[in-house]
Design a protein around this motif. Structure first.
Motif, PDB file in Angstrom:
ATOM      1  N   ASP B   7      26.000  12.642  39.662  1.00  0.00           N
ATOM      2  CA  ASP B   7      26.953  12.402  38.565  1.00  0.00           C
ATOM      3  C   ASP B   7      27.975  11.352  38.968  1.00  0.00           C
ATOM      4  O   ASP B   7      28.313  10.452  38.203  1.00  0.00           O
ATOM      5  N   TYR B   8      28.470  11.492  40.200  1.00  0.00           N
ATOM      6  CA  TYR B   8      29.453  10.531  40.696  1.00  0.00           C
ATOM      7  C   TYR B   8      28.854   9.129  40.718  1.00  0.00           C
ATOM      8  O   TYR B   8      29.480   8.157  40.286  1.00  0.00           O
ATOM      9  N   MET B   9      27.606   9.042  41.184  1.00  0.00           N
ATOM     10  CA  MET B   9      26.969   7.736  41.298  1.00  0.00           C
ATOM     11  C   MET B   9      26.806   7.080  39.934  1.00  0.00           C
ATOM     12  O   MET B   9      27.103   5.897  39.764  1.00  0.00           O
ATOM     13  N   VAL B  10      26.322   7.846  38.976  1.00  0.00           N
ATOM     14  CA  VAL B  10      26.134   7.291  37.626  1.00  0.00           C
ATOM     15  C   VAL B  10      27.473   6.840  37.058  1.00  0.00           C
ATOM     16  O   VAL B  10      27.581   5.762  36.463  1.00  0.00           O
ATOM     17  N   GLY B  11      28.499   7.640  37.264  1.00  0.00           N
ATOM     18  CA  GLY B  11      29.820   7.282  36.753  1.00  0.00           C
ATOM     19  C   GLY B  11      30.391   6.049  37.424  1.00  0.00           C
ATOM     20  O   GLY B  11      31.175   5.295  36.832  1.00  0.00           O
ATOM     21  N   LEU B  12      29.987   5.821  38.652  1.00  0.00           N
ATOM     22  CA  LEU B  12      30.534   4.694  39.417  1.00  0.00           C
ATOM     23  C   LEU B  12      29.972   3.348  38.947  1.00  0.00           C
ATOM     24  O   LEU B  12      30.637   2.313  39.035  1.00  0.00           O
ATOM     25  N   GLY B 171      41.163  -9.273  51.357  1.00  0.00           N
ATOM     26  CA  GLY B 171      41.935  -8.504  50.384  1.00  0.00           C
ATOM     27  C   GLY B 171      41.540  -8.739  48.943  1.00  0.00           C
ATOM     28  O   GLY B 171      42.255  -8.356  48.020  1.00  0.00           O
ATOM     29  N   VAL B 172      40.395  -9.367  48.715  1.00  0.00           N
ATOM     30  CA  VAL B 172      39.942  -9.572  47.336  1.00  0.00           C
ATOM     31  C   VAL B 172      39.199  -8.321  46.860  1.00  0.00           C
ATOM     32  O   VAL B 172      38.321  -7.827  47.558  1.00  0.00           O
ATOM     33  N   THR B 173      39.558  -7.845  45.677  1.00  0.00           N
ATOM     34  CA  THR B 173      38.839  -6.696  45.147  1.00  0.00           C
ATOM     35  C   THR B 173      37.687  -7.192  44.292  1.00  0.00           C
ATOM     36  O   THR B 173      37.794  -7.347  43.089  1.00  0.00           O
ATOM     37  N   GLU B 174      36.595  -7.498  44.947  1.00  0.00           N
ATOM     38  CA  GLU B 174      35.381  -7.847  44.213  1.00  0.00           C
ATOM     39  C   GLU B 174      34.454  -6.643  44.327  1.00  0.00           C
ATOM     40  O   GLU B 174      34.918  -5.533  44.617  1.00  0.00           O
ATOM     41  N   LEU B 175      33.176  -6.852  44.131  1.00  0.00           N
ATOM     42  CA  LEU B 175      32.237  -5.740  44.119  1.00  0.00           C
ATOM     43  C   LEU B 175      32.369  -4.835  45.348  1.00  0.00           C
ATOM     44  O   LEU B 175      32.497  -3.615  45.246  1.00  0.00           O
ATOM     45  N   LEU B 194      25.663   3.267  48.508  1.00  0.00           N
ATOM     46  CA  LEU B 194      24.285   3.194  48.020  1.00  0.00           C
ATOM     47  C   LEU B 194      24.257   2.529  46.638  1.00  0.00           C
ATOM     48  O   LEU B 194      23.429   1.661  46.354  1.00  0.00           O
ATOM     49  N   VAL B 195      25.219   2.914  45.784  1.00  0.00           N
ATOM     50  CA  VAL B 195      25.279   2.308  44.444  1.00  0.00           C
ATOM     51  C   VAL B 195      25.480   0.787  44.554  1.00  0.00           C
ATOM     52  O   VAL B 195      24.790  -0.001  43.913  1.00  0.00           O
ATOM     53  N   VAL B 196      26.409   0.380  45.409  1.00  0.00           N
ATOM     54  CA  VAL B 196      26.688  -1.066  45.485  1.00  0.00           C
ATOM     55  C   VAL B 196      25.495  -1.811  46.088  1.00  0.00           C
ATOM     56  O   VAL B 196      25.163  -2.922  45.668  1.00  0.00           O
ATOM     57  N   VAL B 198      22.376  -1.016  45.695  1.00  0.00           N
ATOM     58  CA  VAL B 198      21.364  -1.173  44.642  1.00  0.00           C
ATOM     59  C   VAL B 198      21.777  -2.261  43.647  1.00  0.00           C
ATOM     60  O   VAL B 198      20.947  -3.030  43.171  1.00  0.00           O
ATOM     61  N   ILE B 199      23.081  -2.341  43.361  1.00  0.00           N
ATOM     62  CA  ILE B 199      23.537  -3.402  42.443  1.00  0.00           C
ATOM     63  C   ILE B 199      23.222  -4.784  43.020  1.00  0.00           C
ATOM     64  O   ILE B 199      22.645  -5.645  42.355  1.00  0.00           O
ATOM     65  N   TYR B 200      23.570  -4.996  44.297  1.00  0.00           N
ATOM     66  CA  TYR B 200      23.242  -6.290  44.937  1.00  0.00           C
ATOM     67  C   TYR B 200      21.730  -6.547  44.893  1.00  0.00           C
ATOM     68  O   TYR B 200      21.264  -7.641  44.601  1.00  0.00           O
ATOM     69  N   TRP B 201      21.004  -5.497  45.177  1.00  0.00           N
ATOM     70  CA  TRP B 201      19.539  -5.618  45.250  1.00  0.00           C
ATOM     71  C   TRP B 201      18.967  -6.076  43.906  1.00  0.00           C
ATOM     72  O   TRP B 201      18.134  -6.974  43.824  1.00  0.00           O
ATOM     73  N   ILE B 202      19.453  -5.440  42.833  1.00  0.00           N
ATOM     74  CA  ILE B 202      18.942  -5.793  41.495  1.00  0.00           C
ATOM     75  C   ILE B 202      19.295  -7.245  41.143  1.00  0.00           C
ATOM     76  O   ILE B 202      18.470  -7.987  40.617  1.00  0.00           O
ATOM     77  N   ILE B 203      20.516  -7.650  41.484  1.00  0.00           N
ATOM     78  CA  ILE B 203      20.901  -9.042  41.200  1.00  0.00           C
ATOM     79  C   ILE B 203      19.951  -9.998  41.917  1.00  0.00           C
ATOM     80  O   ILE B 203      19.449 -10.970  41.344  1.00  0.00           O
ATOM     81  N   VAL B 204      19.695  -9.703  43.180  1.00  0.00           N
ATOM     82  CA  VAL B 204      18.854 -10.599  43.982  1.00  0.00           C
ATOM     83  C   VAL B 204      17.421 -10.615  43.450  1.00  0.00           C
ATOM     84  O   VAL B 204      16.795 -11.676  43.349  1.00  0.00           O
ATOM     85  N   GLU B 205      16.932  -9.446  43.045  1.00  0.00           N
ATOM     86  CA  GLU B 205      15.576  -9.405  42.483  1.00  0.00           C
ATOM     87  C   GLU B 205      15.490 -10.216  41.194  1.00  0.00           C
ATOM     88  O   GLU B 205      14.517 -10.941  40.971  1.00  0.00           O
TER      89      GLU B 205
END
Ligand SMILES: Nc1ncnc2c1ncn2[C@@H]1O[C@H](COP(=O)(O)OP(=O)(O)O)[C@@H](O)[C@H]1O
Ligand SMILES: [Mg+2]
Lengths: 251, 224
Positions: B7-12, B171-175, B194-196, B198-205
């Motif tokens: 649940d936390y992961m989906v919400g994130l 100090g930059v708040t990026e991904l 893990l969520v982040v 996967v996000i990077y992974w999907i972008i790269v794919e």
């Protein structure tokens, strides 16, 4: 008018051209023959400074250049008054047949793309490749590529077209169509200097045949004379060898 | 071992996606600047312009020879000490600058190799119709070199997107920076990272897919 006087070219210690004199009137066709490694390509390349001659005087149309003192404007001027047909075609690989022919008109003459393409289409008609306008070089046969190469040279409306063994890299089946196009140009009074081993072509088309050996012009005469009564022993021996190999087409 | 807090992961996910524009923006800006700089460096190197060529070589050697993180710290924390106008430099600008300089050094070498790999006959054909050296470079050599260099440059772009994550050290708040903050407040480190990932992974794919399409297009002229 084209005139070469005392053209000399060395690669290091090796003198490849040893004072070449040659001149052509408008509409004249000179065929240059000779053993390989004798400087024929270098001679053509010196006329438009793809190689820089070490000495000599070059006149093409209204431009006269002392090779040793040629400025970059002189070189550009010579290149814009001449056109070159390469043995390996050297078409721009990323451009279509049409774009290859139009390129010079756009970049050098400053024509609009539409105008240049319209004129390039006319040239494609003349060389019988109108249906290949949008084909890239990789998709064309050797013979078609070389005809586009000649079309690109025609687009230059040059004082002289320089042909460096235009059929030597072709499979035998494509040689005739390229020679036929060159004969068509000859009939239209295009001034040309042609380096070739096609003796039959030389016989039919040349006004003068030049035999080169060891970086010099050994003998120059109309084909009827040079092929039947070569004066120099080196010419005789070269012709014997070449004509023996060419026997079928000369029969 | 406890179960993943799904649940936390989906919400994130939507929270983190809000930072995606900044991450992609830094990468895009860095890539555009790096492309321009690297073309310039490559042309300087290929034409062997005296002095400039040596300067380009030194530049390339330095930015390839030191870690990106060190370069970022040097710009962000180090330079303002001497160059007072940089005092106001923010983390985003410093990151874009660092990515530009670092990646342009690599990209310049690929572009240079692509240029020198173009057959000499292409140059001669261009010269023979009376094109100047600049016209030859612009209209004949660079377009062909682009095709050769594109797969490599795309790989650098992918690498650059991943490297934007270093901006969080400035100090930059990026991904990555956002993930770090979220993880620190929830203590669900594994889930957050893990969520982040996967996000990077999907972008790269997704980019790899575009890369394949682009290469096909660029190779169109070379199909028999
Ligand atoms: N760029 C070059 N550097 C050094 N030697 C060359 C170069 N180009 C041609 N040569 C030499 O010049 C001579 C003449 O070559 P070339 O003009 O190609 O002869 P041909 O066209 O008559 O066969 C050959 O010995 C060749 O090796
Ligand atoms: Mg030759």
């Amino acid at each position: 008018m084209i005139a070469l006087k005392g053209i000399t070219k060395r690669f290091g210690e090796h003198t490849v051209l040893d004072g070449i004199d040659l001149s052509l009137e408008r509409g004249e066709i000179i065929v240059v023959i000779g053993p390989s490694g004798t400087g024929k390509s270098t001679l053509l390349r010196c006329v438009n400074f793809l190689e820089r001659p070490d000495a000599g005087q070059l006149t093409v149309g209204d431009l006269s250049v002392d090779a040793a003192r040629a400025t970059s404007d002189d070189i550009l001027g010579l290149r814009r008054r001449t056109a070159f047909v390469f043995q390996n075609y050297a078409l721009f690989a990323h451009k279509t047949a049409l774009e290859n022919i139009a390129e010079r008109m756009i970049v050098v003459e400053g024509l609009s793309k539409a105008e240049a393409h319209a004129r390039a289409r006319e040239i494609l008609e003349r060389i019988g490749l109108a249906d290949k306008a949008d084909a890239y070089p990789a998709a064309l046969s050797g013979g078609q590529q070389q005809r586009i190469g000649i079309g690109r040279a025609m687009a230059a409306k040059a004082e002289v077209i320089l042909f460096d063994e235009p059929t030597s890299a072709l499979d035998p089946e494509w040689v005739e169509e390229v020679l036929a196009l060159m004969k068509q140009l000859a009939a239209e009074q295009q001034t040309m200097i042609v380096v070739t081993h096609e003796m039959q072509f030389a016989r039919e088309v040349a006004d003068q045949v030049v035999f080169m050996d060891g970086g010099r012009i050994v003998e120059q005469a109309p084909p009827s004379e040079l092929f039947t009564h070569p004066r120099d022993e080196r010419t005789r021996s070269f012709l014997r060898k070449v004509l023996a190999g060419n026997a079928p087409s000369d029969a | 071992m406890q179960a993943l807090n799904l649940d936390y992961m989906v919400g994130l996910v939507p929270v983190l996606l809000g930072y995606l524009p900044l991450t992609l923006g830094m990468a895009a800006a860095g890539m555009v600047c790096a492309l321009m700089l690297s073309c310039l460096l490559a042309v300087v190197r290929v034409s062997r312009l005296p002095v400039l060529d040596q300067a380009a070589q030194l530049f390339i050697s330095f930015f390839r020879g030191t870690p990106l993180l060190v370069q970022l710290f040097l710009f962000y924390y180090g330079l303002p000490q001497f160059l007072s106008f940089l005092v106001s430099i923010n983390g985003v600008t410093a990151t874009i600058m660092g990515l530009t300089l670092h990646f342009s050094a690599y990209m310049a070498e690929s572009i240079r190799a692509a240029i020198t790999g173009i057959d000499r006959s292409q140059t001669e054909a261009a010269q023979s119709i009376g094109m100047t050296n600049a016209q030859t470079m612009r209209r004949i050599i660079l377009p062909q070199a682009t095709r050769v260099a594109t797969p490599t440059l795309m790989n650098y772009f992918i690498d650059m997107i991943k490297s934007t994550s270093l901006a969080f050290t400035l100090g930059v708040t990026e991904l990555m920076g956002a993930t770090q903050k979220e993880a620190a407040s929830s203590f669900l480190y594994f889930e957050a990272f893990l969520v982040v990932a996967v996000i990077y992974w999907i972008i790269v794919e997704a980019l790899s897919w575009c890369q394949k399409r682009l290469e096909k297009r660029l190779n169109r002229a070379y199909q028999r």
